[in-house]
Design a protein around this motif. Sequence first.
Motif, PDB file in Angstrom:
ATOM      1  N   GLU A 279     162.853   6.418   3.299  1.00  0.00           N
ATOM      2  CA  GLU A 279     161.806   6.955   2.424  1.00  0.00           C
ATOM      3  C   GLU A 279     160.460   6.897   3.151  1.00  0.00           C
ATOM      4  OE1 GLU A 279     162.722   5.506  -2.004  1.00  0.00           O
ATOM      5  OE2 GLU A 279     163.143   4.011  -0.462  1.00  0.00           O
TER       6      GLU A 279
ATOM      7  N   MET B   1     159.045  17.144   0.551  1.00  0.00           N
ATOM      8  CA  MET B   1     160.129  17.371  -0.409  1.00  0.00           C
ATOM      9  C   MET B   1     160.362  18.802  -0.857  1.00  0.00           C
ATOM     10  SD  MET B   1     158.478  15.622  -3.811  1.00  0.00           S
ATOM     11  CE  MET B   1     157.716  14.267  -2.929  1.00  0.00           C
TER      12      MET B   1
ATOM     13  N   LEU C  21     161.796  19.745  -6.726  1.00  0.00           N
ATOM     14  CA  LEU C  21     160.884  18.613  -6.848  1.00  0.00           C
ATOM     15  C   LEU C  21     159.552  18.878  -6.156  1.00  0.00           C
ATOM     16  CD1 LEU C  21     163.274  15.568  -6.271  1.00  0.00           C
ATOM     17  CD2 LEU C  21     162.838  16.870  -8.352  1.00  0.00           C
TER      18      LEU C  21
ATOM     19  N   ASP D  10     153.536   9.967  -5.572  1.00  0.00           N
ATOM     20  CA  ASP D  10     153.901  10.383  -4.217  1.00  0.00           C
ATOM     21  C   ASP D  10     152.679  10.750  -3.376  1.00  0.00           C
ATOM     22  OD1 ASP D  10     156.948  10.532  -4.404  1.00  0.00           O
ATOM     23  OD2 ASP D  10     156.294  11.644  -6.166  1.00  0.00           O
TER      24      ASP D  10
ATOM     25  N   LEU E  49     164.683  12.870   3.069  1.00  0.00           N
ATOM     26  CA  LEU E  49     165.402  11.631   3.377  1.00  0.00           C
ATOM     27  C   LEU E  49     166.377  11.820   4.531  1.00  0.00           C
ATOM     28  CD1 LEU E  49     166.300  10.424  -0.248  1.00  0.00           C
ATOM     29  CD2 LEU E  49     164.591   9.427   1.282  1.00  0.00           C
TER      30      LEU E  49
ATOM     31  N   LYS F 141     166.056   1.476  -5.901  1.00  0.00           N
ATOM     32  CA  LYS F 141     166.433   2.857  -6.191  1.00  0.00           C
ATOM     33  C   LYS F 141     165.870   3.740  -5.094  1.00  0.00           C
ATOM     34  CE  LYS F 141     165.568   6.632  -9.480  1.00  0.00           C
ATOM     35  NZ  LYS F 141     165.287   6.999 -10.882  1.00  0.00           N
ATOM     36  N   VAL F 142     166.691   4.611  -4.574  1.00  0.00           N
ATOM     37  CA  VAL F 142     166.236   5.566  -3.565  1.00  0.00           C
ATOM     38  C   VAL F 142     166.338   6.957  -4.166  1.00  0.00           C
ATOM     39  CG1 VAL F 142     166.566   6.468  -1.244  1.00  0.00           C
ATOM     40  CG2 VAL F 142     167.193   4.097  -1.766  1.00  0.00           C
ATOM     41  N   ALA F 143     165.221   7.691  -4.138  1.00  0.00           N
ATOM     42  CA  ALA F 143     165.234   9.051  -4.674  1.00  0.00           C
ATOM     43  C   ALA F 143     164.335   9.923  -3.811  1.00  0.00           C
ATOM     44  CB  ALA F 143     164.753   9.048  -6.122  1.00  0.00           C
ATOM     45  N   ARG F 144     164.345  11.211  -4.113  1.00  0.00           N
ATOM     46  CA  ARG F 144     163.566  12.140  -3.294  1.00  0.00           C
ATOM     47  C   ARG F 144     162.073  12.081  -3.600  1.00  0.00           C
ATOM     48  NH1 ARG F 144     166.645  14.914  -0.059  1.00  0.00           N
ATOM     49  NH2 ARG F 144     168.813  15.307  -0.614  1.00  0.00           N
ATOM     50  N   ARG F 145     161.726  11.442  -4.704  1.00  0.00           N
ATOM     51  CA  ARG F 145     160.313  11.161  -4.951  1.00  0.00           C
ATOM     52  C   ARG F 145     160.232   9.907  -5.816  1.00  0.00           C
ATOM     53  NH1 ARG F 145     158.969  16.308  -8.941  1.00  0.00           N
ATOM     54  NH2 ARG F 145     160.369  15.630 -10.601  1.00  0.00           N
ATOM     55  N   ARG F 146     159.009   9.445  -6.094  1.00  0.00           N
ATOM     56  CA  ARG F 146     158.830   8.114  -6.652  1.00  0.00           C
ATOM     57  C   ARG F 146     158.904   8.044  -8.168  1.00  0.00           C
ATOM     58  NH1 ARG F 146     157.541   7.071  -1.597  1.00  0.00           N
ATOM     59  NH2 ARG F 146     157.948   4.877  -1.271  1.00  0.00           N
ATOM     60  N   ALA F 147     159.037   9.196  -8.815  1.00  0.00           N
ATOM     61  CA  ALA F 147     159.238   9.188 -10.267  1.00  0.00           C
ATOM     62  C   ALA F 147     159.939  10.483 -10.653  1.00  0.00           C
ATOM     63  CB  ALA F 147     157.898   9.088 -11.000  1.00  0.00           C
ATOM     64  N   ALA F 148     160.508  10.470 -11.863  1.00  0.00           N
ATOM     65  CA  ALA F 148     161.160  11.667 -12.385  1.00  0.00           C
ATOM     66  C   ALA F 148     162.126  12.269 -11.373  1.00  0.00           C
ATOM     67  CB  ALA F 148     160.109  12.696 -12.815  1.00  0.00           C
TER      68      ALA F 148
END
Lengths: 748, 283
Positions: A622, A660, A675, A681, A735, B182-189
């Motif tokens: 990340e 992203m 996204l 972010d 990622l 938690k790993v996601a493509r952004r930091r929320a939603a």
Amino acid sequence: MSSLEKVVGVDGDRRDTLSKVTGRERFSGDYKVPGALALAIARSTEAHALIKNIDSSKAQALPWVVRVFTARDVPGENSYGIIPITKDQPMLAEGKVRFKGEAVALVAAETLEAAREAAALIRVDYEPLKASFTPEEALADGADKIHEKGNLCFEHDSLMGDPDKAFAEAAVVVEDTYTTSSIEHSYMEPESGFAVMEDDIVAVTVSTQNPHYDHADLCRLLGLENDKVRVKQATTGGGFGGKLDLSVHSYVALATLLTGRPSRLTYTREESFAASAKRHSFTMKYRTAADAEGNLLAVDAELIADTGAYASYGVAVAMRAAVHAAGPYMVPNSRVYSRAVYTNHVFSGAMRGFGVPQVALAHESQMEKIAAKLGIDPIELRLKNALKPGDKTITGQVLGDSVGIRECLEKIKAVRDGWGAAADDPDCFRGIGVGAMLYGIGNTGVSNPSTAQIRVNEAGGVTLYTGCADIGQGSDHALLAICAETLGLSREDIALVRADTKLTTNAGATSASRQTYISGNAVKDASEKFMAKAIEETAKITGKDIADLCFTGTGVKGAEREVTLTEIAESLKEQGNELIGEGYFDPETVPLDHHTGQGKPYSTYGFAAQLTRVHVDKATAEVKVEKLFAVHDIGKAIYPQGVIGQISGGSAMGVGLALMEEFDHASDKNFDTYLIPTVLDVPDVEASFIEHAEPTGPYGAKGVGEPALIPTAPAIVNAISDAVGVRITSLPANLERVHRALQLMGGK
Amino acid sequence: MAKREYLKPTTLHEAVEILAAAPGRRIVAGGTDLMVYIREGKEAPAALVDVTAIPELNGVQKLGDGALAVGAAMTHSMIGSDPDIRAVAPVLSDASSSVGAVQIRNLATIGGNVVNGAVAADTLSALAVLDAAFLTFGPEGEKRYTIEEFFLAPGKTAVGVGEVLTKILIPAQPGASHAFIKVARRRAAAISRLAVSVIANPDGGYARIAVGAVLPKPGRITPAEEALKEGFDLAAAKAAGEAAKAHVLSISGERPSMVYKLPVVSSAVEKAVIKALSLREVK
């Protein structure tokens, strides 16, 4: 009114602030339109196919359905497009469809539910053609032609000096291929508008960036004279280039013209995704040469852009990308070959930066590679090559006085030194990266004038008339400031009539970061002419010498008493004349030569540099952008808060581009899977500006809307590269790509 | 748009009766999944039965042995800020706080997250390491399920038609420390690409490790737990990561998304263990 008060360069509250934050502002979809028909569009399920038959009998037979329209019902030329040489897009598909989501039929009904149900019942027989989803496929032998003229939409060549010789003699040559993704604009307000008949005039109120262009193409589509169509810009909830094309306009106008009834249409988010322009994805092959000291010698770039099914702004994007291919540096030899290629994706069009954010990734990555090869500090390398007043760009344009890139770079150098070395910790790598850019203000190598008028209103004050669409960026506030400053008034003293083709004249598109500079100049010109005319007439009325008279904002002083604007206006009216200031400005440009790409595409350029610090999680890949410092040479900040707002918002958009955003044409239907950055972010952006006054700008101003975005992604990618030691050449740096870089680093 | 009935029972018995009274009735709580499915046309229930007003589904009860009974209709916001849950099961507090964004957390319930049984559901790895159990109520009365019994396949649980998930039972975890990543493509939603939950208690000689978003159903990864128990140190943490990766590979196999996920299972489990055991400071 205080005539001593300075307005330009001072903030103050925007007229729309309170109404927007309290939700009272009316957007197109908020108007009550009594008796309006609801519209729905049947869209192509095929990416590329011939239409054999359209059966709308079931739709037509539904209760509450008023009428179904197809291409056959379009009264005028069923083709439109912003660039005069590429009006290749039908409002309703005719004979064939070129992308999935293209409008095939339009339903008007008494209720939205009925319109949508009917649209779903329209049966279209297709004969599929071979679809192309990349420029390579589209240009390959055996590809089915998307348009009659073939699949090459546009190509542009540029040549300066002797690049082959320069490469042969260079101490350092770096090369790489860079790619960027297709991107959705993601404005908050989807496309929306309504039409009503005003006597025999079709009046369209719509969310748009370009009401006068809309007007012209609506006349073309509907086969109507200029005075039979009116376009009014409603308060617009963002555009970023995506509301420069026609969208709902033509459908509401057609339905209202042919039924005589009001009609309205707001795209669902899914329709907005499927049927509105995207940012062009680019593939860019770059070679860059430098001497042993790091002086750039040559750039050779081959750019290819996926322009999708229709040209839209493809020509402008391919050309602007070529012009900016070398970045804000002095490069004596260059060759650029740029193409926009049709594919069966939804069309690509204008999006904040017009191809420049794409080439900025490439030229800024190349600078890092040269710096690394020569062991030169990356900011020093940029400073060594940064353009100065009097330098030539790669189109042979000799730059004027307002060239602030060196100062931008010096500022970020000082900031970087203040940040100190980025410490690594056991769980992450840290890196610092730089991005720099130049951006030509206004349209590329073509006349793109703006006009404005100042008149006396019934209250005896002045009204500014401008065709400039404020799409949220604050042009109203900036133009009012310029008007007020020139007239010696405050903003509050001036009434504004904006972006209505019946009441205002053409200011050109709200795009290309052009409105402050070009419309600002037109407003200043209008204000000056208004004052001159008022003084001249007062001289006649009072018999005083012009030199003894002065404009006060509410009238003209110098005689026994102040002569009011109303008196002056009445005096002129009696003579069949009018108290009006009619302003005009067209930036000086020289068209680019067809073979060499040489010319003067813009009369001035914005410059910027940004610095970021990122951390890359060693375990998960990340990326977090920890800090972002931005400095932009904008000539003069007419409205400083607005400039800072543009830079902050643009940088946030740049984070999306970098990390992203990637529009998957096959699967992204809405924000569920597409996204964009959230507030978590985006770092706190430390935005700043410098003011290298542009002599031809209003009070020295240039523009900032698009420059805001351009350096961000290169700065982030360069910071990731600094952190992990491996360069990412394809955006977004998601990622998977960052993890791959971590693995490559581990393998070293 | 089709009109449908919306019913809001206030007792469990009433809810069960309403659900049984006509076919096609669907339980709704926060609706953050169901309403989306309805809009997309993937679901078309005849009626929505809102269970959020039923007392048994609300609140947190402290049971005699230090365990908690968490009402299924509690929202993620409530769970994230509940002091009793924070004291007994902080890994669940963290997991609930990672769901969606504030607006989603204010509506979405833990019961919904559990009953939907999505592979990437954020709370399930946490519930797995907590050894949670699930209570339902239906025409046949109350039933109790272990996590192994409850989750059958992706999107499929043991809750029958006409049954209501009422409570999630969380045993006390004395002396244990935890970590949630938690790993996601952004930091929320954003939907998690990978989640890791760890509970460890070196003095008690146990560790529990579970991962989300990479396995068809939630469950602990015993080989990773065994590896960690070898020493509860950095070497054991690394071994636990490797064991988790091998386990995921054996069950989910190679597929395109695994090019990223598989190595990150290893490094993220290692990191979560280090964090849980405070083997060094982890940011």
